[in-house]
Motif scaffolding. Structure first.
Motif, PDB file in Angstrom:
ATOM      1  N   LEU A   7      25.627  21.499 -10.026  1.00 38.49           N
ATOM      2  CA  LEU A   7      25.614  21.689  -8.567  1.00 38.49           C
ATOM      3  C   LEU A   7      24.741  20.640  -7.872  1.00 38.49           C
ATOM      4  O   LEU A   7      25.125  20.090  -6.834  1.00 38.49           O
ATOM      5  N   LEU A   8      23.591  20.347  -8.445  1.00 42.16           N
ATOM      6  CA  LEU A   8      22.710  19.340  -7.849  1.00 42.16           C
ATOM      7  C   LEU A   8      23.318  17.943  -7.909  1.00 42.16           C
ATOM      8  O   LEU A   8      23.210  17.166  -6.954  1.00 42.16           O
ATOM      9  N   GLY A  10      26.492  17.347  -7.918  1.00 39.18           N
ATOM     10  CA  GLY A  10      27.536  17.391  -6.896  1.00 39.18           C
ATOM     11  C   GLY A  10      26.971  17.203  -5.495  1.00 39.18           C
ATOM     12  O   GLY A  10      27.558  16.494  -4.669  1.00 39.18           O
ATOM     13  N   LEU A  11      25.825  17.812  -5.226  1.00 42.69           N
ATOM     14  CA  LEU A  11      25.171  17.647  -3.922  1.00 42.69           C
ATOM     15  C   LEU A  11      24.817  16.185  -3.670  1.00 42.69           C
ATOM     16  O   LEU A  11      25.074  15.652  -2.588  1.00 42.69           O
ATOM     17  N   VAL A  12      24.252  15.521  -4.673  1.00 46.34           N
ATOM     18  CA  VAL A  12      23.889  14.106  -4.529  1.00 46.34           C
ATOM     19  C   VAL A  12      25.147  13.260  -4.320  1.00 46.34           C
ATOM     20  O   VAL A  12      25.158  12.348  -3.490  1.00 46.34           O
ATOM     21  N   ALA A  13      26.215  13.573  -5.043  1.00 52.05           N
ATOM     22  CA  ALA A  13      27.470  12.820  -4.885  1.00 52.05           C
ATOM     23  C   ALA A  13      28.039  12.992  -3.480  1.00 52.05           C
ATOM     24  O   ALA A  13      28.434  12.001  -2.841  1.00 52.05           O
ATOM     25  N   VAL A  14      28.062  14.222  -2.988  1.00 55.96           N
ATOM     26  CA  VAL A  14      28.591  14.481  -1.640  1.00 55.96           C
ATOM     27  C   VAL A  14      27.730  13.786  -0.591  1.00 55.96           C
ATOM     28  O   VAL A  14      28.250  13.212   0.377  1.00 55.96           O
ATOM     29  N   GLU A  15      26.431  13.816  -0.795  1.00 57.05           N
ATOM     30  CA  GLU A  15      25.515  13.133   0.109  1.00 57.05           C
ATOM     31  C   GLU A  15      25.851  11.635   0.187  1.00 57.05           C
ATOM     32  O   GLU A  15      25.896  11.054   1.270  1.00 57.05           O
ATOM     33  N   HIS A  16      26.147  11.026  -0.953  1.00 55.16           N
ATOM     34  CA  HIS A  16      26.457   9.594  -0.963  1.00 55.16           C
ATOM     35  C   HIS A  16      27.851   9.298  -0.422  1.00 55.16           C
ATOM     36  O   HIS A  16      28.078   8.218   0.124  1.00 55.16           O
ATOM     37  N   LEU A  17      28.760  10.235  -0.538  1.00 60.03           N
ATOM     38  CA  LEU A  17      30.051  10.073   0.135  1.00 60.03           C
ATOM     39  C   LEU A  17      29.854  10.101   1.650  1.00 60.03           C
ATOM     40  O   LEU A  17      30.499   9.352   2.386  1.00 60.03           O
ATOM     41  N   MET A 112      16.104  13.331  -7.983  1.00 63.93           N
ATOM     42  CA  MET A 112      15.061  13.676  -8.954  1.00 63.93           C
ATOM     43  C   MET A 112      15.216  15.115  -9.426  1.00 63.93           C
ATOM     44  O   MET A 112      15.065  15.410 -10.627  1.00 63.93           O
ATOM     45  N   LEU A 113      15.515  16.009  -8.500  1.00 59.38           N
ATOM     46  CA  LEU A 113      15.733  17.413  -8.864  1.00 59.38           C
ATOM     47  C   LEU A 113      16.955  17.557  -9.760  1.00 59.38           C
ATOM     48  O   LEU A 113      16.940  18.310 -10.747  1.00 59.38           O
ATOM     49  N   ALA A 114      18.018  16.824  -9.431  1.00 58.65           N
ATOM     50  CA  ALA A 114      19.228  16.857 -10.261  1.00 58.65           C
ATOM     51  C   ALA A 114      18.943  16.305 -11.649  1.00 58.65           C
ATOM     52  O   ALA A 114      19.390  16.870 -12.656  1.00 58.65           O
ATOM     53  N   LEU A 115      18.189  15.219 -11.730  1.00 60.60           N
ATOM     54  CA  LEU A 115      17.839  14.624 -13.025  1.00 60.60           C
ATOM     55  C   LEU A 115      16.979  15.592 -13.835  1.00 60.60           C
ATOM     56  O   LEU A 115      17.215  15.772 -15.036  1.00 60.60           O
ATOM     57  N   ALA A 116      16.029  16.225 -13.193  1.00 55.86           N
ATOM     58  CA  ALA A 116      15.175  17.194 -13.909  1.00 55.86           C
ATOM     59  C   ALA A 116      16.024  18.353 -14.434  1.00 55.86           C
ATOM     60  O   ALA A 116      15.869  18.760 -15.590  1.00 55.86           O
ATOM     61  N   ALA A 117      16.917  18.859 -13.610  1.00 53.73           N
ATOM     62  CA  ALA A 117      17.800  19.953 -14.042  1.00 53.73           C
ATOM     63  C   ALA A 117      18.682  19.502 -15.210  1.00 53.73           C
ATOM     64  O   ALA A 117      18.910  20.270 -16.146  1.00 53.73           O
ATOM     65  N   LEU A 118      19.149  18.279 -15.151  1.00 57.13           N
ATOM     66  CA  LEU A 118      20.001  17.745 -16.215  1.00 57.13           C
ATOM     67  C   LEU A 118      19.207  17.609 -17.517  1.00 57.13           C
ATOM     68  O   LEU A 118      19.694  17.963 -18.592  1.00 57.13           O
ATOM     69  N   LEU A 119      17.984  17.115 -17.417  1.00 54.32           N
ATOM     70  CA  LEU A 119      17.163  16.921 -18.624  1.00 54.32           C
ATOM     71  C   LEU A 119      16.755  18.245 -19.257  1.00 54.32           C
ATOM     72  O   LEU A 119      16.600  18.320 -20.475  1.00 54.32           O
ATOM     73  N   PHE A 120      16.566  19.268 -18.441  1.00 49.14           N
ATOM     74  CA  PHE A 120      16.152  20.557 -18.972  1.00 49.14           C
ATOM     75  C   PHE A 120      17.320  21.511 -19.243  1.00 49.14           C
ATOM     76  O   PHE A 120      17.108  22.640 -19.675  1.00 49.14           O
ATOM     77  N   ALA A 121      18.537  21.047 -19.014  1.00 45.28           N
ATOM     78  CA  ALA A 121      19.725  21.892 -19.256  1.00 45.28           C
ATOM     79  C   ALA A 121      20.008  22.016 -20.743  1.00 45.28           C
ATOM     80  O   ALA A 121      19.715  21.186 -21.545  1.00 45.28           O
TER      81      ALA A 121
END
Length: 121
Positions: A7-8, A10-17, A112-121
């Motif tokens: 989800l995070l 996706g949020l970053v991707a939508v933000e960049h779109l 950064m939040l998305a990366l942290a979530a990805l690393l801890f997933a």
């Protein structure tokens, strides 16, 4: 990828779109509203090409993050998402240092939040 990381990302991707649209197609309209006080109004027309180029790069960042959703190998999927999130973070940090601190909160922090979530997933 776990749900929160997905989800995070996706949020970053939508933000960049959105950044792509703003800088490539709405620079002289919505761009003026968004960057009011940052750029004098008379500079929007002459910087339209520069903004469009910047928007294109934001589109590449979004495309890379969206691409990560379609990769089936878990390791490859994670590495591609990490690479593009790191690109967003670097761009956000650079923008925060050179243009406006607000860019840190709008661009770098969500990545950064998305990366942290990805690393801890």
């Amino acid at each position: 990828m776990h749900l929160i990381a997905a989800l995070l990302i996706g949020l970053v991707a939508v933000e960049h779109l959105y950044f792509l649209w703003l800088e490539m197609f709405a620079w002289e309209t919505k761009g003026k509203e968004t960057f009011k006080g940052v750029l004098p109004e008379e500079l929007f027309k002459p910087t339209k090409g520069l903004a469009a180029n910047q928007g294109l790069y934001n589109g590449f960042l979004a495309a890379g993050l969206i691409w990560s959703y379609f990769i089936t190998d878990p390791a490859w999927k994670t590495h591609v998402a990490m690479f593009f999130l790191c690109c967003v973070i670097v761009a956000g940090l650079f923008g925060a240092v050179t243009a406006s601190r607000k860019i840190f909160f709008v661009q770098a922090l969500p990545a950064m939040l998305a990366l942290a979530a990805l690393l801890f997933a």
